[in-house]
Write a protein that holds these residues in place. Structure first.
Motif, PDB file in Angstrom:
ATOM      1  N   SER A 369       0.827  -1.112   0.081  1.00 10.18           N
ATOM      2  CA  SER A 369      -0.105  -0.173   0.063  1.00 10.18           C
ATOM      3  C   SER A 369       0.872   1.320   0.044  1.00 10.18           C
ATOM      4  O   SER A 369       2.062   1.310   0.756  1.00 10.18           O
ATOM      5  N   LEU A 370       0.435   2.231  -0.845  1.00  6.99           N
ATOM      6  CA  LEU A 370       1.406   3.413  -0.966  1.00  6.99           C
ATOM      7  C   LEU A 370       0.606   4.683  -1.065  1.00  6.99           C
ATOM      8  O   LEU A 370      -0.917   4.582  -1.259  1.00  6.99           O
ATOM      9  N   ALA A 371       1.060   5.690  -0.752  1.00 13.85           N
ATOM     10  CA  ALA A 371       0.342   7.142  -0.701  1.00 13.85           C
ATOM     11  C   ALA A 371       0.979   8.054  -1.865  1.00 13.85           C
ATOM     12  O   ALA A 371       0.563   8.563  -2.725  1.00 13.85           O
ATOM     13  N   ASP A 372       2.333   8.347  -1.340  1.00 13.41           N
ATOM     14  CA  ASP A 372       2.915   9.472  -2.363  1.00 13.41           C
ATOM     15  C   ASP A 372       4.705   8.988  -1.895  1.00 13.41           C
ATOM     16  O   ASP A 372       4.788   8.325  -0.897  1.00 13.41           O
ATOM     17  N   ALA A 373       5.600   9.415  -2.555  1.00 10.71           N
ATOM     18  CA  ALA A 373       6.952   9.330  -2.182  1.00 10.71           C
ATOM     19  C   ALA A 373       7.615   9.684  -1.100  1.00 10.71           C
ATOM     20  O   ALA A 373       8.600   9.324  -0.908  1.00 10.71           O
ATOM     21  N   THR A 374       6.562  10.237  -0.317  1.00 12.20           N
ATOM     22  CA  THR A 374       7.279  10.950   0.860  1.00 12.20           C
ATOM     23  C   THR A 374       6.557  10.135   2.058  1.00 12.20           C
ATOM     24  O   THR A 374       6.894  10.633   3.327  1.00 12.20           O
ATOM     25  N   ARG A 375       5.594   9.115   1.926  1.00 12.52           N
ATOM     26  CA  ARG A 375       4.963   8.450   3.239  1.00 12.52           C
ATOM     27  C   ARG A 375       5.412   6.969   3.131  1.00 12.52           C
ATOM     28  O   ARG A 375       5.820   6.480   1.969  1.00 12.52           O
ATOM     29  N   ALA A 376       5.309   6.413   4.271  1.00 10.18           N
ATOM     30  CA  ALA A 376       5.985   4.947   4.529  1.00 10.18           C
ATOM     31  C   ALA A 376       4.889   4.268   3.530  1.00 10.18           C
ATOM     32  O   ALA A 376       3.808   4.255   3.146  1.00 10.18           O
ATOM     33  N   ILE A 377       5.547   2.997   3.091  1.00 12.80           N
ATOM     34  CA  ILE A 377       4.600   2.020   2.490  1.00 12.80           C
ATOM     35  C   ILE A 377       4.401   0.798   3.635  1.00 12.80           C
ATOM     36  O   ILE A 377       5.080   0.698   4.618  1.00 12.80           O
ATOM     37  N   LEU A 378       3.274   0.111   3.187  1.00 14.21           N
ATOM     38  CA  LEU A 378       2.782  -0.971   4.241  1.00 14.21           C
ATOM     39  C   LEU A 378       2.798  -2.065   3.375  1.00 14.21           C
ATOM     40  O   LEU A 378       2.408  -2.032   2.071  1.00 14.21           O
ATOM     41  N   ILE A 379       3.294  -3.159   3.982  1.00 14.31           N
ATOM     42  CA  ILE A 379       3.462  -4.820   3.264  1.00 14.31           C
ATOM     43  C   ILE A 379       2.430  -5.710   3.971  1.00 14.31           C
ATOM     44  O   ILE A 379       2.763  -5.694   4.906  1.00 14.31           O
ATOM     45  N   ARG A 380       1.943  -6.225   3.223  1.00 19.83           N
ATOM     46  CA  ARG A 380       0.842  -7.198   3.987  1.00 19.83           C
ATOM     47  C   ARG A 380       0.739  -8.275   2.985  1.00 19.83           C
ATOM     48  O   ARG A 380       0.794  -8.128   1.959  1.00 19.83           O
ATOM     49  N   PRO A 381       0.304  -9.566   3.842  1.00 15.65           N
ATOM     50  CA  PRO A 381      -0.060 -10.784   3.049  1.00 15.65           C
ATOM     51  C   PRO A 381      -1.177 -10.672   2.188  1.00 15.65           C
ATOM     52  O   PRO A 381      -1.926  -9.503   2.573  1.00 15.65           O
ATOM     53  N   GLU A 382      -1.280 -11.155   1.001  1.00 15.03           N
ATOM     54  CA  GLU A 382      -2.759 -11.043   0.285  1.00 15.03           C
ATOM     55  C   GLU A 382      -3.783 -11.551   1.164  1.00 15.03           C
ATOM     56  O   GLU A 382      -5.000 -11.043   0.779  1.00 15.03           O
ATOM     57  N   ASP A 383      -3.744 -12.549   1.785  1.00 15.62           N
ATOM     58  CA  ASP A 383      -4.958 -13.067   2.830  1.00 15.62           C
ATOM     59  C   ASP A 383      -5.412 -11.927   3.668  1.00 15.62           C
ATOM     60  O   ASP A 383      -4.673 -11.382   4.757  1.00 15.62           O
ATOM     61  N   CYS A 384      -6.546 -11.440   3.379  1.00 12.73           N
ATOM     62  CA  CYS A 384      -7.189 -10.394   4.159  1.00 12.73           C
ATOM     63  C   CYS A 384      -7.388 -10.844   5.836  1.00 12.73           C
ATOM     64  O   CYS A 384      -7.477  -9.940   6.496  1.00 12.73           O
ATOM     65  N   LYS A 385      -7.190 -11.869   6.090  1.00 15.23           N
ATOM     66  CA  LYS A 385      -7.484 -12.252   7.526  1.00 15.23           C
ATOM     67  C   LYS A 385      -6.438 -12.346   8.208  1.00 15.23           C
ATOM     68  O   LYS A 385      -6.181 -12.361   9.405  1.00 15.23           O
ATOM     69  N   ASP A 386      -5.106 -12.248   7.791  1.00 16.95           N
ATOM     70  CA  ASP A 386      -3.703 -12.106   8.388  1.00 16.95           C
ATOM     71  C   ASP A 386      -3.499 -10.841   8.833  1.00 16.95           C
ATOM     72  O   ASP A 386      -3.561  -9.839   7.877  1.00 16.95           O
TER      73      ASP A 386
END
Length: 401
Positions: A369-386
């Motif tokens: 997940s991203l917003a713009d080049a100045t904000r942190a990115i989030l990495i999650r498993p594809e499984d939405c229950k995790d």
């Protein structure tokens, strides 16, 4: 010693316990006795204790037999020569005699023709400090809850990638268990990355509330404590965690125990660090992206380790460059899904990104997940229950692009 002691023990178990014990033994100690391990026989159990001024480990030694001597005793000895001498003996039993002259004689038989022995001094254990108990503070009872050992060990292993080594903020050198009545969030952050996941107990559990005594609390486990968890609880099903805010204690039914002083600082509000309402997301195969990052990594700058992620349509381009040494590399990685605008790019520290991908990728594909080049990115498993989430802070690209 008033009476001589004689017991036998399996060598591999003994050496393994000695190596685990040394993880909390400091090179220099205010009390010289803390440079030793303490062997204790009590209530038919043989245990090994080691520690320093803040942390202690107690390990049960199961595969032993008391051959002669009193049923209760305690002695201290230096673990270093034992580890060196016994490390090459392998899977054989030891016969250990502790004489009234405070000498430990260790004997072993390798074959019918090969046997050996060595001796070293031992000390009385009355000077060895007793680990502090986790007691009530005033009217407030310690917080106590249980966790599956395999979950705790796996997630602590993942979280250690984000534990800091910060002398100015020692609280960041810990893993935080943020416990409430529905479960606990495990969190670690070094200021550049963050890892969190949740063990969900749930309200209405037939086994009762998650917190068995005390109140919801943030339980901090120092990184020195983390290094011994796998050794002590790798064969355990459940562990019990107790903390009064001053000390934390992890125990198992078999008698293993690790206790450590808690940092006096309060853990930061980690929830406020995780960005909300991220407008963009891409889905990518974790192994493909990780392999590309590894291949371009040797061409990144030694000082910054910067890698550029450029998104164009359904293709992610991974680029690393070191202008000072005229080297560069790039590789394309296909995206499974994306809603990013054209020519979106962000800079990240490659080693941090690779570490977070490995611990967060519990499915074949990951969602970034991203917003713009100045904000942190989030990495999650594809499984939405995790509930696992990894965060990476961005780096400024050359020219601000």
């Amino acid at each position: 010693m008033e009476k001589a002691i004689k017991f036998s023990i399996e060598n591999k178990q003994f050496v393994r316990a000695l190596k685990t014990a040394t993880k909390v033994i400091n090179r220099k100690n205010a009390l010289p006795i803390l440079s030793s391990v303490k062997l204790t026989m009590q209530d038919g159990r043989l245990t090994m204790t080691s520690g320093n001024s803040e942390a202690f480990i107690t390990q049960p030694l199961a595969d032993f037999a008391l051959l002669d001597g009193p049923k209760e005793w305690a002695v201290c000895c230096d673990p270093a020569p034992l580890i060196s001498a016994l490390g090459e003996i392998g899977d054989h039993r030891l016969i250990i005699d502790i004489s009234t002259q405070n000498t430990m004689l260790v004997q072993y038989t390798l074959t019918e023709q090969t046997a050996g022995k060595f001796s070293l001094p031992v000390d009385e254990a009355f000077e060895y400090p007793t680990p502090q108990e986790v007691k009530a503070v005033g009217d407030e009872q310690p917080t106590e809850f249980r966790l599956p050992a395999d979950w705790l060990l796996r997630e602590v292993g993942n979280a250690r990638q984000s534990v800091a080594s910060d002398e100015l903020r020692p609280v960041m050198n810990s893993v935080c268990l943020d416990a409430d009545q529905e479960g606990t969030c495990l969190v670690a952050s070094d200021g550049h990355t963050l890892y969190t996941t949740r063990y969900e107990w749930g309200l209405g559990n037939p086994d009762g509330p998650f917190i068995r005594s005390g109140q919801p609390r943030q339980v901090l486990m120092d990184k020195q404590m983390l290094s011994a968890l796998q050794d002590c609880f790798g064969q355990t099903e459940q562990v019990t965690i107790r903390s009064n805010g001053q000390r934390v204690e992890v125990t198992a039914d078999g008698g293993a125990c690790i206790s450590c002083a808690c940092c006096e600082q309060r853990y930061p509000n980690w929830r406020s660090v995780i960005p909300q309402n991220m407008p963009y997301a891409v889905t990518v195969e974790m192994r493909a992206l990780l392999s590309a990052l590894r291949r371009v990594n040797p061409f990144s700058s030694d000082s910054s380790n910067l890698v550029k992620l450029s998104f164009e349509g359904s293709v992610l381009t991974v680029t690393a460059e070191d202008i000072d040494f005229s080297r560069a590399a790039s590789e394309n990685v296909p995206l499974q899904d994306t809603n990013l605008p054209a020519q979106f790019a962000i800079g990240l520290k490659n080693s941090s990104l690779m570490a977070m991908l490995q611990v967060a990728a519990k499915t074949e594909n990951v969602v970034i997940s991203l917003a713009d080049a100045t904000r942190a990115i989030l990495i999650r498993p594809e499984d939405c229950k995790d509930s696992t989430t990894a965060l990476c802070m961005p780096m400024l690209l050359e020219g601000g692009k």
